[in-house]
Enzyme design. Structure first.
Site, PDB file in Angstrom:
ATOM      1  N   LYS A  71       0.834  -1.207   0.000  1.00 30.43           N
ATOM      2  CA  LYS A  71       0.000   0.000   0.000  1.00 30.43           C
ATOM      3  C   LYS A  71       0.868   1.257   0.000  1.00 30.43           C
ATOM      4  O   LYS A  71       0.696   2.145  -0.832  1.00 30.43           O
ATOM      5  CB  LYS A  71      -0.913  -0.003   1.221  1.00 30.43           C
ATOM      6  CG  LYS A  71      -1.907  -1.134   1.265  1.00 30.43           C
ATOM      7  CD  LYS A  71      -2.932  -0.995   2.372  1.00 30.43           C
ATOM      8  CE  LYS A  71      -2.303  -1.019   3.744  1.00 30.43           C
ATOM      9  NZ  LYS A  71      -1.641  -2.305   4.081  1.00 30.43           N
ATOM     10  N   ARG A 147     -10.421  -0.454   8.599  1.00 31.56           N
ATOM     11  CA  ARG A 147      -9.935  -1.824   8.799  1.00 31.56           C
ATOM     12  C   ARG A 147     -10.959  -2.663   9.561  1.00 31.56           C
ATOM     13  O   ARG A 147     -10.678  -3.768   9.993  1.00 31.56           O
ATOM     14  CB  ARG A 147      -8.599  -1.816   9.538  1.00 31.56           C
ATOM     15  CG  ARG A 147      -7.435  -1.515   8.583  1.00 31.56           C
ATOM     16  CD  ARG A 147      -6.126  -1.724   9.232  1.00 31.56           C
ATOM     17  NE  ARG A 147      -5.137  -2.223   8.302  1.00 31.56           N
ATOM     18  CZ  ARG A 147      -3.912  -1.718   8.206  1.00 31.56           C
ATOM     19  NH1 ARG A 147      -3.553  -0.730   8.977  1.00 31.56           N
ATOM     20  NH2 ARG A 147      -3.044  -2.209   7.342  1.00 31.56           N
ATOM     21  N   ARG A 182      11.656  -5.052   4.857  1.00 35.80           N
ATOM     22  CA  ARG A 182      11.229  -3.663   4.639  1.00 35.80           C
ATOM     23  C   ARG A 182      12.035  -2.697   5.501  1.00 35.80           C
ATOM     24  O   ARG A 182      12.250  -2.932   6.678  1.00 35.80           O
ATOM     25  CB  ARG A 182       9.738  -3.530   4.947  1.00 35.80           C
ATOM     26  CG  ARG A 182       9.208  -2.118   4.881  1.00 35.80           C
ATOM     27  CD  ARG A 182       7.717  -2.016   4.751  1.00 35.80           C
ATOM     28  NE  ARG A 182       6.969  -2.589   5.859  1.00 35.80           N
ATOM     29  CZ  ARG A 182       5.623  -2.571   5.891  1.00 35.80           C
ATOM     30  NH1 ARG A 182       4.942  -2.069   4.874  1.00 35.80           N
ATOM     31  NH2 ARG A 182       4.949  -3.078   6.910  1.00 35.80           N
ATOM     32  N   ARG A 211      10.496  -0.636  11.103  1.00 34.01           N
ATOM     33  CA  ARG A 211       9.337  -0.387  11.965  1.00 34.01           C
ATOM     34  C   ARG A 211       9.341  -1.366  13.133  1.00 34.01           C
ATOM     35  O   ARG A 211       9.720  -2.540  12.983  1.00 34.01           O
ATOM     36  CB  ARG A 211       8.052  -0.529  11.163  1.00 34.01           C
ATOM     37  CG  ARG A 211       7.715   0.706  10.375  1.00 34.01           C
ATOM     38  CD  ARG A 211       6.536   0.533   9.462  1.00 34.01           C
ATOM     39  NE  ARG A 211       5.482  -0.347   9.945  1.00 34.01           N
ATOM     40  CZ  ARG A 211       4.364  -0.580   9.247  1.00 34.01           C
ATOM     41  NH1 ARG A 211       4.182   0.012   8.081  1.00 34.01           N
ATOM     42  NH2 ARG A 211       3.435  -1.391   9.709  1.00 34.01           N
ATOM     43  N   ARG A 222      -0.422  -9.382  12.942  1.00 30.85           N
ATOM     44  CA  ARG A 222      -1.136  -8.378  12.136  1.00 30.85           C
ATOM     45  C   ARG A 222      -1.957  -9.049  11.036  1.00 30.85           C
ATOM     46  O   ARG A 222      -3.061  -8.624  10.708  1.00 30.85           O
ATOM     47  CB  ARG A 222      -0.130  -7.388  11.524  1.00 30.85           C
ATOM     48  CG  ARG A 222       0.432  -6.437  12.547  1.00 30.85           C
ATOM     49  CD  ARG A 222       1.753  -5.844  12.156  1.00 30.85           C
ATOM     50  NE  ARG A 222       1.711  -5.165  10.877  1.00 30.85           N
ATOM     51  CZ  ARG A 222       2.794  -4.824  10.182  1.00 30.85           C
ATOM     52  NH1 ARG A 222       3.992  -5.135  10.637  1.00 30.85           N
ATOM     53  NH2 ARG A 222       2.692  -4.191   9.056  1.00 30.85           N
TER      54      ARG A 222
HETATM   55  N1  LIG Z   1      -7.423   1.731  10.512  1.00 31.24           N
HETATM   56  C1  LIG Z   1      -6.724   1.273  11.568  1.00 31.24           C
HETATM   57  N2  LIG Z   1      -7.394   0.962  12.706  1.00 31.24           N
HETATM   58  C2  LIG Z   1      -6.714   0.510  13.782  1.00 31.24           C
HETATM   59  N3  LIG Z   1      -5.368   0.318  13.823  1.00 31.24           N
HETATM   60  C3  LIG Z   1      -4.674   0.606  12.714  1.00 31.24           C
HETATM   61  C4  LIG Z   1      -5.301   1.106  11.531  1.00 31.24           C
HETATM   62  N4  LIG Z   1      -4.349   1.307  10.579  1.00 31.24           N
HETATM   63  C5  LIG Z   1      -3.164   0.947  11.158  1.00 31.24           C
HETATM   64  N5  LIG Z   1      -3.364   0.522  12.436  1.00 31.24           N
HETATM   65  C6  LIG Z   1      -2.328   0.033  13.363  1.00 31.24           C
HETATM   66  O1  LIG Z   1      -1.047   0.390  12.860  1.00 31.24           O
HETATM   67  C7  LIG Z   1      -0.302  -0.794  12.479  1.00 31.24           C
HETATM   68  C8  LIG Z   1       0.508  -0.530  11.201  1.00 31.24           C
HETATM   69  O2  LIG Z   1      -0.405  -0.232  10.160  1.00 31.24           O
HETATM   70  P1  LIG Z   1       0.167   0.226   8.690  1.00 31.24           P
HETATM   71  O3  LIG Z   1       1.201   1.276   8.836  1.00 31.24           O
HETATM   72  O4  LIG Z   1      -1.027   0.510   7.844  1.00 31.24           O
HETATM   73  O5  LIG Z   1       0.970  -1.012   8.209  1.00 31.24           O
HETATM   74  P2  LIG Z   1       0.463  -2.271   7.399  1.00 31.24           P
HETATM   75  O6  LIG Z   1      -0.408  -1.805   6.288  1.00 31.24           O
HETATM   76  O7  LIG Z   1       1.751  -2.876   6.954  1.00 31.24           O
HETATM   77  O8  LIG Z   1      -0.281  -3.078   8.408  1.00 31.24           O
HETATM   78  C9  LIG Z   1      -1.373  -1.878  12.323  1.00 31.24           C
HETATM   79  O9  LIG Z   1      -0.805  -3.180  12.564  1.00 31.24           O
HETATM   80  C10 LIG Z   1      -2.371  -1.488  13.420  1.00 31.24           C
HETATM   81  O10 LIG Z   1      -1.885  -1.902  14.680  1.00 31.24           O
END
Ligand SMILES: Nc1ncnc2c1ncn2[C@@H]1O[C@H](COP(=O)(O)OP(=O)(O)O)[C@@H](O)[C@H]1O
Length: 277
Positions: A71, A147, A182, A211, A222
């Site tokens: 993404k 999500r 990554r 990260r 995740r």
């Molecule tokens: N919409 C969301 N609602 C709740 N938690 C979120 C949301 N987006 C991200 N997170 C939190 O941030 C973490 C990292 O998300 P992100 O940076 O989008 O990485 P990835 O797409 O690789 O999971 C997720 O594992 C979750 O814990």
């Protein structure tokens, strides 16, 4: 499920100020539709309407996919070409964590376990960012949100609807391989992979960071969270979803996305082909 009505009408998302005064309502005009999409009005009684979005709105895009599905990488390419404002829930959360605020500290506890951060934190963060003038003017590219069904419902209640929902489809073994390699350049924000997209110089390599949730153990948590929620979100956007094969190279993935967005733009603006007339 509420009454399903098919109404040929155009739809106009009210401006942010109107949304605040008239939550949960969408104004329907009566122009002939250029392209039909199915949307849910309001947040409690989903009566789906098949409507066309007015072509003079900025383009609003959602991109979704499992952790490390690409993404962030694709959002950099999309924003470079289409000028949309990239809003990533994960980035908003990491920025909050960097301030060491109580909210940030609380969010980090969930992120370290691969769990979704509670809606009362994420929904407000994303809503406030969507309401900013740049998002309204240039259109938004929403990454990693919603999500969950509750997050999608909340977005609907604020009258934020995407014109297209891009779903990056990637095999699980590819995802784990991508996460462990990554790296991020904190200076430029560029995303690298030690094997597939290595840094151009030793200088960049030396400053790359990883990260805190990018370990094999944490990405499996995740992924479990992702699988628990993804179907409920996809059900809301099934009529505007475009599935992208995310297993391919960065450029091959973007070529699919570029085709989907260009096609949508031409459908909405046959004459000009611009994002907005
Ligand atoms: N919409 C969301 N609602 C709740 N938690 C979120 C949301 N987006 C991200 N997170 C939190 O941030 C973490 C990292 O998300 P992100 O940076 O989008 O990485 P990835 O797409 O690789 O999971 C997720 O594992 C979750 O814990």
């Amino acid at each position: 499920m509420g009454l399903t009505a098919v109404v040929n009408t155009s739809i106009w998302f009210p401006s942010p100020s109107e949304s605040r005064h008239r939550p949960n309502r969408i104004f329907c005009g009566s122009n002939s539709p250029s392209s039909l999409v199915r949307i849910f009005c309001g947040s409690n009684s989903p009566s789906s309407l098949s409507v066309s979005s007015k072509s003079n709105e900025a383009l609003n895009v959602m991109i979704s996919g499992a952790p490390a599905s690409g993404k962030g990488t694709q959002c950099q390419l999309i924003t470079a070409k289409y000028g949309l404002v990239h809003i990533a829930a994960g980035d908003l959360l990491r920025a909050e964590i960097a301030t060491a605020s109580p909210i940030g500290n609380r969010a980090k506890q969930y992120m370290e376990k691969g769990l979704l951060v509670p809606d009362e934190i994420v929904v407000e963060m994303v809503k406030e960012r969507l309401l900013k003038p740049d998002s309204q003017q240039h259109g938004w590219l929403l990454d990693g949100y919603p999500r969950s069904l509750s997050q999608a419902t909340a977005l609907n209640s604020f009258s934020f609807r995407p014109h297209i929902f891009l779903l990056l489809d990637v095999s699980e073994h590819v995802l784990v391989d991508r996460v462990v390699g990554r790296r991020l350049d904190p200076l430029t924000g560029n995303i690298y992979h030690l094997k597939y997209s290595p840094p151009e110089t030793q200088e960049i390599a030396a400053r790359l960071t990883q990260r805190f949730d990018d370990s094999e153990e944490k990405v499996k948590l995740r992924l479990k969270t992702h699988h628990q929620n993804v179907d409920s979100v996809l059900s809301i956007y099934k009529d505007i979803t475009v599935k992208i094969n995310g297993n391919l190279s960065k450029d091959q993935v973007f070529a699919q996305i570029d085709t989907a967005l260009t096609t949508l733009i031409h459908q909405r603006n046959p004459a000009s082909g611009s994002l907005t007339p």
